[in-house]
Design a protein around this motif. Structure first.
Motif, PDB file in Angstrom:
ATOM      1  N   ALA A 143       0.772  -2.781   7.751  1.00  0.00           N
ATOM      2  CA  ALA A 143       0.284  -3.483   9.194  1.00  0.00           C
ATOM      3  C   ALA A 143      -1.398  -2.145   8.941  1.00  0.00           C
ATOM      4  CB  ALA A 143       0.390  -2.710  10.866  1.00  0.00           C
ATOM      5  N   LEU A 144      -2.411  -2.996   8.772  1.00  0.00           N
ATOM      6  CA  LEU A 144      -3.289  -2.141   8.538  1.00  0.00           C
ATOM      7  C   LEU A 144      -4.481  -1.925  10.104  1.00  0.00           C
ATOM      8  CD1 LEU A 144      -6.092  -4.925   6.899  1.00  0.00           C
ATOM      9  CD2 LEU A 144      -4.569  -2.860   5.586  1.00  0.00           C
ATOM     10  N   PRO A 145      -4.583  -1.619  10.865  1.00  0.00           N
ATOM     11  CA  PRO A 145      -4.740  -0.868  12.324  1.00  0.00           C
ATOM     12  C   PRO A 145      -4.401   0.560  12.027  1.00  0.00           C
ATOM     13  CG  PRO A 145      -4.450  -3.291  13.031  1.00  0.00           C
ATOM     14  CD  PRO A 145      -3.650  -3.349  11.416  1.00  0.00           C
ATOM     15  N   GLY A 146      -5.928   1.457  12.260  1.00  0.00           N
ATOM     16  CA  GLY A 146      -5.563   2.905  12.238  1.00  0.00           C
ATOM     17  C   GLY A 146      -4.356   3.002  11.080  1.00  0.00           C
ATOM     18  N   ARG A 147      -4.532   2.730  10.003  1.00  0.00           N
ATOM     19  CA  ARG A 147      -4.538   3.004   8.746  1.00  0.00           C
ATOM     20  C   ARG A 147      -5.125   3.361   7.631  1.00  0.00           C
ATOM     21  NH1 ARG A 147       1.659   4.128   9.599  1.00  0.00           N
ATOM     22  NH2 ARG A 147       1.728   2.602  11.539  1.00  0.00           N
ATOM     23  N   PRO A 148      -6.489   4.018   7.438  1.00  0.00           N
ATOM     24  CA  PRO A 148      -7.475   4.360   6.656  1.00  0.00           C
ATOM     25  C   PRO A 148      -6.964   4.457   5.587  1.00  0.00           C
ATOM     26  CG  PRO A 148      -7.599   6.615   8.414  1.00  0.00           C
ATOM     27  CD  PRO A 148      -6.204   5.290   8.975  1.00  0.00           C
ATOM     28  N   LEU A 149      -6.335   5.756   4.850  1.00  0.00           N
ATOM     29  CA  LEU A 149      -6.606   5.781   3.555  1.00  0.00           C
ATOM     30  C   LEU A 149      -4.632   3.986   3.157  1.00  0.00           C
ATOM     31  CD1 LEU A 149      -4.961   9.885   3.517  1.00  0.00           C
ATOM     32  CD2 LEU A 149      -7.015   8.604   2.437  1.00  0.00           C
ATOM     33  N   TYR A 150      -4.056   3.987   3.990  1.00  0.00           N
ATOM     34  CA  TYR A 150      -3.100   2.837   3.262  1.00  0.00           C
ATOM     35  C   TYR A 150      -4.284   1.413   2.978  1.00  0.00           C
ATOM     36  CZ  TYR A 150      -0.601  -1.545   3.590  1.00  0.00           C
ATOM     37  OH  TYR A 150      -0.510  -2.405   2.798  1.00  0.00           O
ATOM     38  N   ALA A 151      -4.680   2.111   3.725  1.00  0.00           N
ATOM     39  CA  ALA A 151      -5.874   0.090   4.362  1.00  0.00           C
ATOM     40  C   ALA A 151      -6.776   0.764   2.777  1.00  0.00           C
ATOM     41  CB  ALA A 151      -7.144   0.256   4.928  1.00  0.00           C
ATOM     42  N   ALA A 152      -7.367   2.108   2.138  1.00  0.00           N
ATOM     43  CA  ALA A 152      -8.912   1.938   1.265  1.00  0.00           C
ATOM     44  C   ALA A 152      -7.319   1.704  -0.049  1.00  0.00           C
ATOM     45  CB  ALA A 152      -8.875   3.370   1.189  1.00  0.00           C
ATOM     46  N   ASN A 153      -6.201   2.356  -0.294  1.00  0.00           N
ATOM     47  CA  ASN A 153      -5.358   1.688  -1.347  1.00  0.00           C
ATOM     48  C   ASN A 153      -5.000   0.364  -1.419  1.00  0.00           C
ATOM     49  OD1 ASN A 153      -4.505   4.482  -2.983  1.00  0.00           O
ATOM     50  ND2 ASN A 153      -4.975   5.157  -0.772  1.00  0.00           N
ATOM     51  N   SER A 154      -4.767   0.164  -0.607  1.00  0.00           N
ATOM     52  CA  SER A 154      -3.969  -1.480   0.336  1.00  0.00           C
ATOM     53  C   SER A 154      -5.021  -2.312  -0.632  1.00  0.00           C
ATOM     54  CB  SER A 154      -3.794  -2.042   0.702  1.00  0.00           C
ATOM     55  OG  SER A 154      -5.620  -2.559   1.633  1.00  0.00           O
ATOM     56  N   VAL A 155      -6.543  -2.055  -1.448  1.00  0.00           N
ATOM     57  CA  VAL A 155      -6.855  -3.246  -1.223  1.00  0.00           C
ATOM     58  C   VAL A 155      -7.938  -2.890  -2.879  1.00  0.00           C
ATOM     59  CG1 VAL A 155      -8.352  -3.291   0.974  1.00  0.00           C
ATOM     60  CG2 VAL A 155      -9.321  -1.606  -1.327  1.00  0.00           C
ATOM     61  N   LEU A 156      -7.034  -1.870  -3.536  1.00  0.00           N
ATOM     62  CA  LEU A 156      -7.670  -1.418  -5.081  1.00  0.00           C
ATOM     63  C   LEU A 156      -6.942  -2.654  -5.558  1.00  0.00           C
ATOM     64  CD1 LEU A 156      -6.957   2.153  -5.105  1.00  0.00           C
ATOM     65  CD2 LEU A 156      -9.036   0.870  -4.997  1.00  0.00           C
ATOM     66  N   PRO A 157      -7.005  -2.508  -6.959  1.00  0.00           N
ATOM     67  CA  PRO A 157      -6.168  -3.907  -7.925  1.00  0.00           C
ATOM     68  C   PRO A 157      -4.941  -3.285  -8.812  1.00  0.00           C
ATOM     69  CG  PRO A 157      -8.986  -3.334  -8.419  1.00  0.00           C
ATOM     70  CD  PRO A 157      -8.493  -2.258  -8.259  1.00  0.00           C
ATOM     71  N   GLN A 158      -4.338  -4.410  -8.393  1.00  0.00           N
ATOM     72  CA  GLN A 158      -2.511  -4.366  -8.821  1.00  0.00           C
ATOM     73  C   GLN A 158      -2.360  -3.353 -10.127  1.00  0.00           C
ATOM     74  OE1 GLN A 158       0.018  -4.227  -6.847  1.00  0.00           O
ATOM     75  NE2 GLN A 158       1.325  -4.080  -8.281  1.00  0.00           N
ATOM     76  N   PRO A 159      -2.364  -2.713 -10.473  1.00  0.00           N
ATOM     77  CA  PRO A 159      -2.149  -2.185 -11.934  1.00  0.00           C
ATOM     78  C   PRO A 159      -0.750  -3.321 -13.038  1.00  0.00           C
ATOM     79  CG  PRO A 159      -1.724   0.037 -10.504  1.00  0.00           C
ATOM     80  CD  PRO A 159      -1.047  -1.206  -9.537  1.00  0.00           C
ATOM     81  N   GLU A 160      -1.232  -2.811 -13.606  1.00  0.00           N
ATOM     82  CA  GLU A 160      -0.789  -4.281 -14.945  1.00  0.00           C
ATOM     83  C   GLU A 160       1.039  -3.640 -15.291  1.00  0.00           C
ATOM     84  OE1 GLU A 160      -2.346  -5.546 -17.267  1.00  0.00           O
ATOM     85  OE2 GLU A 160      -4.179  -6.542 -16.463  1.00  0.00           O
ATOM     86  N   ARG A 161       0.797  -2.774 -15.522  1.00  0.00           N
ATOM     87  CA  ARG A 161       2.061  -1.637 -16.361  1.00  0.00           C
ATOM     88  C   ARG A 161       2.938  -1.384 -15.241  1.00  0.00           C
ATOM     89  NH1 ARG A 161      -1.640   3.067 -18.849  1.00  0.00           N
ATOM     90  NH2 ARG A 161      -2.217   2.586 -16.980  1.00  0.00           N
ATOM     91  N   PRO A 162       4.456  -2.257 -15.408  1.00  0.00           N
ATOM     92  CA  PRO A 162       4.983  -1.608 -14.607  1.00  0.00           C
ATOM     93  C   PRO A 162       5.252  -0.102 -13.176  1.00  0.00           C
ATOM     94  CG  PRO A 162       5.929  -3.246 -15.740  1.00  0.00           C
ATOM     95  CD  PRO A 162       4.749  -2.076 -16.367  1.00  0.00           C
ATOM     96  N   HIS A 163       5.315   0.815 -14.477  1.00  0.00           N
ATOM     97  CA  HIS A 163       5.347   1.819 -13.661  1.00  0.00           C
ATOM     98  C   HIS A 163       4.400   2.601 -13.091  1.00  0.00           C
ATOM     99  CE1 HIS A 163       4.082   2.140 -17.730  1.00  0.00           C
ATOM    100  NE2 HIS A 163       3.752   3.527 -17.867  1.00  0.00           N
ATOM    101  N   ALA A 164       3.104   1.985 -13.271  1.00  0.00           N
ATOM    102  CA  ALA A 164       1.575   2.261 -12.598  1.00  0.00           C
ATOM    103  C   ALA A 164       2.289   1.807 -11.700  1.00  0.00           C
ATOM    104  CB  ALA A 164       0.868   1.930 -13.765  1.00  0.00           C
ATOM    105  N   ALA A 165       2.604   0.468 -11.101  1.00  0.00           N
ATOM    106  CA  ALA A 165       2.662  -0.364 -10.309  1.00  0.00           C
ATOM    107  C   ALA A 165       3.297   0.054  -9.011  1.00  0.00           C
ATOM    108  CB  ALA A 165       2.748  -1.292 -10.395  1.00  0.00           C
ATOM    109  N   LEU A 166       4.286   0.844  -9.857  1.00  0.00           N
ATOM    110  CA  LEU A 166       5.529   1.378  -8.771  1.00  0.00           C
ATOM    111  C   LEU A 166       5.034   2.250  -7.945  1.00  0.00           C
ATOM    112  CD1 LEU A 166       8.628   1.917  -7.567  1.00  0.00           C
ATOM    113  CD2 LEU A 166       8.729   3.444 -10.064  1.00  0.00           C
ATOM    114  N   TRP A 167       3.977   3.518  -9.097  1.00  0.00           N
ATOM    115  CA  TRP A 167       3.207   4.621  -8.496  1.00  0.00           C
ATOM    116  C   TRP A 167       2.390   4.441  -7.183  1.00  0.00           C
ATOM    117  CZ3 TRP A 167      -1.799   6.345  -8.223  1.00  0.00           C
ATOM    118  CH2 TRP A 167      -1.900   7.365  -7.220  1.00  0.00           C
ATOM    119  N   HIS A 168       1.723   2.774  -7.329  1.00  0.00           N
ATOM    120  CA  HIS A 168       0.690   2.921  -6.453  1.00  0.00           C
ATOM    121  C   HIS A 168       1.221   1.728  -5.397  1.00  0.00           C
ATOM    122  CE1 HIS A 168      -3.175   1.336  -4.807  1.00  0.00           C
ATOM    123  NE2 HIS A 168      -2.739  -1.070  -5.314  1.00  0.00           N
ATOM    124  N   ALA A 169       2.266   1.805  -5.750  1.00  0.00           N
ATOM    125  CA  ALA A 169       2.971   0.946  -3.771  1.00  0.00           C
ATOM    126  C   ALA A 169       3.968   2.640  -3.839  1.00  0.00           C
ATOM    127  CB  ALA A 169       4.257   0.056  -4.362  1.00  0.00           C
TER     128      ALA A 169
END
Length: 310
Positions: A143-169
């Motif tokens: 959920a977004l409400p009350g989660r500023p750092l999560y929200a800021a990261n959630s709108v970033l592009p999804q990395p194409e490399r699987p291990h980078a995508a795992l780190w991003h998630a």
């Protein structure tokens, strides 16, 4: 109809039955997220921009999703950093490297660190790709409400490399839990240095000698925080947790876990267990390769008995 409030013990037992490996999954993902901050990869990426201070490198990694904001915003979102440390670096940092360039640096740094520590075969394996998909599903259910750092990261592009995508998630999930944790700490009046003092006083936290300078607090500020907690009966004269303090810390962790249940409920118990065990193995491999300093090895890669008790 009258209602009763469940006890903390009853709540914890219910959560254990319902979520199974959810807390262990959160622990493993947090450790995976932390790996690049214990290697030189991000510093190497940022060195051409004249950035060589460890705290500045860290802020470039974690604060870059927020963009160019006042240091007070970063201090509020992070909770545990001394305002002085942040203000000495933010927003001057962004004159050296734009946030969008810092974001690219941290993706490349995390990918390089994971490939070096885990091995090329592992980071290009179907198992890691599957773990990245599971973690991404969980991260997308937050959920977004009350989660500023999560929200800021959630709108970033999804990395194409699987291990980078795992780190991003893993980063999104770590920040989601962290945002909730900050909210719970605020409810219990444990903000700033006080939150660190009580954590270091427990058997689960890092040592004061590591945390205090890393977060930018002085000895005088640390002692003042300890005195405030002693006045509330949460620590004793030696700075150790009292029974009341230990109970409060357990309540903080239980409520943080309650606020963090959404992504793991969405993933489902079987997939949560699968992800928890797989990511734990990755973290153990990185730990065996020496990524974490010896005093922090068990904090990020706990022994089996501690892991099973989470």
């Amino acid at each position: 109809m009258p209602t009763t409030t469940p006890s903390l013990e009853g709540f914890m037992d219910h959560q254990h039955r319902k979520n199974g490996y959810a807390r262990q999954c959160a622990q493993a993902l947090n450790a995976l997220h932390s790996i690049p901050y214990f290697t030189s990869d991000l510093a190497d990426e940022l060195a051409p921009f004249g950035i060589d201070d460890h705290s500045t490198v860290y802020l470039a990694g974690r604060a870059s999703p927020l963009g160019i904001v006042d240091p007070a915003v970063v201090t509020a979102a992070f909770n545990s950093f001394a305002p002085r440390l942040v203000a000495e670096r933010i927003p001057a940092l962004w004159d050296l490297v734009p946030p969008e360039r810092a974001l690219r640096a941290r993706e490349d740094a995390s990918a390089a660190a994971l490939e070096r520590l885990l091995g090329t075969e592992t980071v290009h394996s179907p198992q890691l790709a599957e773990a990245a998909k599971l973690a991404t599903v969980a991260a997308g259910a937050c959920a977004l409400p009350g989660r500023p750092l999560y929200a800021a990261n959630s709108v970033l592009p999804q990395p194409e490399r699987p291990h980078a995508a795992l780190w991003h998630a893993a980063t999104m999930l770590r920040e989601h839990r962290g945002d909730g944790h900050v909210a719970v700490l605020g409810h219990y009046r444990l903000t700033g240095v006080d939150s660190l003092v009580i954590d270091c006083a427990s058997t689960h936290g890092m040592a004061k000698e590591i945390v205090m300078p890393m977060r930018g607090w002085t000895e005088e500020e640390w002692v003042a925080g300890r005195e405030r907690l002693a006045g509330r009966g949460l620590v004793d004269a030696a700075g150790l947790l009292t029974a009341r303090g230990a109970k409060l810390r357990d309540e903080v962790e239980a409520e943080t876990t309650w606020l963090d249940r959404r992504p793991y409920d969405a993933l489902g118990a079987e997939h949560v267990e699968q992800l928890a065990l797989y990511v734990r193995d990755l973290v153990e491999t990185a730990a065996d390769a020496g990524v974490f300093p010896p005093p922090l090895r068990d904090f990020f890669a706990p022994p089996a008995d501690v892991w099973n008790a989470l």
